[in-house]
Design an enzyme around this catalytic site. Structure first.
Site, mmCIF file in Angstrom:
data_model
loop_
_atom_site.group_PDB
_atom_site.id
_atom_site.type_symbol
_atom_site.label_atom_id
_atom_site.label_comp_id
_atom_site.label_asym_id
_atom_site.label_seq_id
_atom_site.Cartn_x
_atom_site.Cartn_y
_atom_site.Cartn_z
ATOM 1 N N ASN A 209 22.578 99.704 -34.975
ATOM 2 C CA ASN A 209 23.319 98.442 -35.074
ATOM 3 C C ASN A 209 22.753 97.614 -36.217
ATOM 4 O O ASN A 209 21.898 98.085 -36.968
ATOM 5 C CB ASN A 209 23.267 97.683 -33.734
ATOM 6 C CG ASN A 209 21.849 97.417 -33.286
ATOM 7 O OD1 ASN A 209 21.091 96.706 -33.951
ATOM 8 N ND2 ASN A 209 21.451 97.993 -32.149
ATOM 9 N N ASP A 278 22.657 100.634 -25.943
ATOM 10 C CA ASP A 278 23.025 100.805 -24.534
ATOM 11 C C ASP A 278 23.366 102.260 -24.214
ATOM 12 O O ASP A 278 23.270 102.687 -23.065
ATOM 13 C CB ASP A 278 24.234 99.926 -24.195
ATOM 14 C CG ASP A 278 23.905 98.445 -24.291
ATOM 15 O OD1 ASP A 278 22.776 98.066 -23.931
ATOM 16 O OD2 ASP A 278 24.768 97.671 -24.746
ATOM 17 N N LYS A 288 22.655 120.348 -38.368
ATOM 18 C CA LYS A 288 23.693 119.410 -38.787
ATOM 19 C C LYS A 288 25.044 119.856 -38.249
ATOM 20 O O LYS A 288 25.424 121.027 -38.370
ATOM 21 C CB LYS A 288 23.740 119.334 -40.309
ATOM 22 C CG LYS A 288 24.844 118.424 -40.826
ATOM 23 C CD LYS A 288 24.921 118.443 -42.352
ATOM 24 C CE LYS A 288 26.102 117.609 -42.839
ATOM 25 N NZ LYS A 288 26.223 117.649 -44.308
ATOM 26 N N PHE A 323 16.942 88.249 -24.891
ATOM 27 C CA PHE A 323 17.890 87.741 -25.882
ATOM 28 C C PHE A 323 19.295 88.218 -25.543
ATOM 29 O O PHE A 323 19.477 89.318 -25.009
ATOM 30 C CB PHE A 323 17.513 88.208 -27.292
ATOM 31 C CG PHE A 323 16.488 87.339 -27.957
ATOM 32 C CD1 PHE A 323 16.818 86.569 -29.053
ATOM 33 C CD2 PHE A 323 15.192 87.280 -27.468
ATOM 34 C CE1 PHE A 323 15.875 85.752 -29.664
ATOM 35 C CE2 PHE A 323 14.237 86.472 -28.061
ATOM 36 C CZ PHE A 323 14.586 85.703 -29.165
ATOM 37 N N LYS A 337 23.029 87.269 -17.528
ATOM 38 C CA LYS A 337 21.902 88.106 -17.956
ATOM 39 C C LYS A 337 20.581 87.548 -17.444
ATOM 40 O O LYS A 337 19.689 88.304 -17.031
ATOM 41 C CB LYS A 337 21.887 88.196 -19.484
ATOM 42 C CG LYS A 337 20.956 89.246 -20.041
ATOM 43 C CD LYS A 337 21.204 89.446 -21.538
ATOM 44 C CE LYS A 337 20.460 90.676 -22.052
ATOM 45 N NZ LYS A 337 20.748 90.960 -23.473
ATOM 46 N N LYS A 341 18.644 90.197 -15.071
ATOM 47 C CA LYS A 341 17.425 90.787 -15.644
ATOM 48 C C LYS A 341 16.154 90.158 -15.082
ATOM 49 O O LYS A 341 15.047 90.579 -15.431
ATOM 50 C CB LYS A 341 17.414 90.637 -17.170
ATOM 51 C CG LYS A 341 18.701 91.049 -17.871
ATOM 52 C CD LYS A 341 19.049 92.499 -17.673
ATOM 53 C CE LYS A 341 20.292 92.857 -18.488
ATOM 54 N NZ LYS A 341 20.740 94.242 -18.277
#
Length: 400
Positions: A209, A278, A288, A323, A337, A341
């Site tokens: 990301n 995730d 490959k 975060f 969250k 969490k």
């Protein structure tokens, strides 16, 4: 700041006039300020201006020994609690990066053991030139810290990044620096995760990301300055690790989970800034994967939820900060969250806001606490956000 010794090194740029104001404001705040100037700096503002405002002699010449009992540049270097180079031109930055000592300013900078801050001020193209970037990176690796320039109208007529930070903001940062010097986290162990994970598909490809690790590295630096023993678990190898921070390099979410668990027991606080994948490929090819006719489907499996695991297994005395990078329903998702969490704090931001996304030097956050607290902040440098996080960790550890 009362009675702190601040040595201001002024180099030759149009922003020297701001250094005059900075001298005045630091003196008004109670600091003892001494000024040294390069020869080019004196072309913009005469030394007398700094002498009047600081009520101290101004140093411009290595061989002008004002006190025969001491060597001036050594005496100044030993005297300072903090050295600020403002404005810092490309020339003075280059000299510092290469250890050049050909005048009063550069000679003193080599001799001091005090923290050194550099506040660049130059044309937008100059500050982005590879040579200047290389010199800045070298100084950062040497332990020098930077006061980021602002964006705005420049003396050359350009509009962009390169304006010397405003004196009021520099004074505020100096004030906070000396508060941090109280070592609020002295002896505490803080674990920080930072950056994106890389989920391997084959020897060539992986999923990741946009996270760069800037926020986590900022927290690591602030926590270290506050006296903490900092362990930084990161996939980011492109950024310089703050001096004194123990870096543990990982790649995948599984590797990050293992590193966090290995270091979990001895920690007092966790700051989980990393953007952990995730999902990861169900199967990883040893060779490959070759292009084939038609579509290609990849089966994915869930990764371990590191934040949830730490929240579930933390001791009564450990603090956990998570975060939440969101694009919608920021408050609702952050509070959800926070509860799921079992974190002490969630730092939430809308990554679609200008200046608040991945890879920026700034952020716009709201910090939600398990005690029901909720505080929103304007656009801040990530180092300033880091300070807010460390303040809350310190407070919660004291409560626990």
């Amino acid at each position: 700041m009362d009675r702190k010794n601040i040595l201001l090194a002024v180099s030759g740029g149009i922003a020297v006039y701001k250094a005059v104001a900075l001298t005045s404001k630091l003196t008004q705040a109670g600091a003892n300020v001494k000024v040294m100037m390069t020869e080019h700096a004196t072309e913009f503002v005469p030394p007398l201006s700094f002498q009047v405002l600081s009520r101290n002699d101004v140093y411009t010449n290595t061989f002008d020994e004002k006190n025969s009992k001491v060597v001036a540049h050594i005496d100044l270097a030993d005297w300072a609690d903090l050295v600020i180079v403002a404005p810092a031109t490309a020339n003075i930055i280059a000299k510092m990066a290469n250890g050049q000592a050909d005048d009063m300013v550069t000679t003193t900078l080599l001799a001091t053991e005090a923290p050194v801050w550099v506040a660049p001020a130059m044309n937008v193209h100059m500050i982005n030139h590879p040579a200047v970037v290389r010199n800045i990176n070298q100084l950062y690796a040497d332990g020098v810290r930077f006061i980021e320039p602002e964006e705005g109208y420049l003396a050359c007529g350009y509009v962009g990044r390169g304006r010397l930070e405003e004196p009021e903001k520099i004074v505020q940062r100096v004030h906070e620096f000396f508060l941090e010097d109280e070592q609020a986290l002295l002896g505490k162990n803080v674990l920080i995760t930072a950056g994106a994970t890389r989920e391997k598909l084959d020897p060539v490809r992986y999923f990741t990301n946009h996270s760069t690790g800037k926020m986590g590295f900022a927290v690591a630096e602030v926590a270290k300055r506050a006296g903490a023993n900092v362990t930084l678990i990161t996939s980011t190898r492109e950024r310089l690790v703050p001096p004194g921070v123990n870096a543990v390099y990982v790649g995948s979410a599984e590797e990050m989970y293992a590193a966090v668990k290995e270091n979990q027991a001895k920690q007092d606080a966790f700051v989980m800034t990393a953007a952990v994948a995730d999902y990861t490929p169900q199967f990883v090819s040893e060779q490959k994967i070759k292009k084939q006719p038609g579509d290609f489907k990849i089966e994915m499996k869930r990764t371990k939820d590191i934040l949830a695991d730490i929240g579930e297994t933390k001791t009564a005395n450990q603090v956990v900060v998570g975060f939440a990078a969101e694009t919608e329903n920021i408050r609702e998702n952050a509070l959800k969250k926070l509860a799921s969490k079992k974190a002490d704090f969630i730092v939430a931001n809308d990554i679609t806001d200008a200046g608040a996304g991945f890879g920026t030097d700034t952020n716009i956050v709201t910090i939600y606490g398990a005690n029901g607290s909720e505080e929103s902040f304007p656009l801040l440098d990530k180092s300033e956000v880091a300070k807010e996080i460390v303040k809350r960790i310190t407070s919660r550890l004291e409560q626990k």
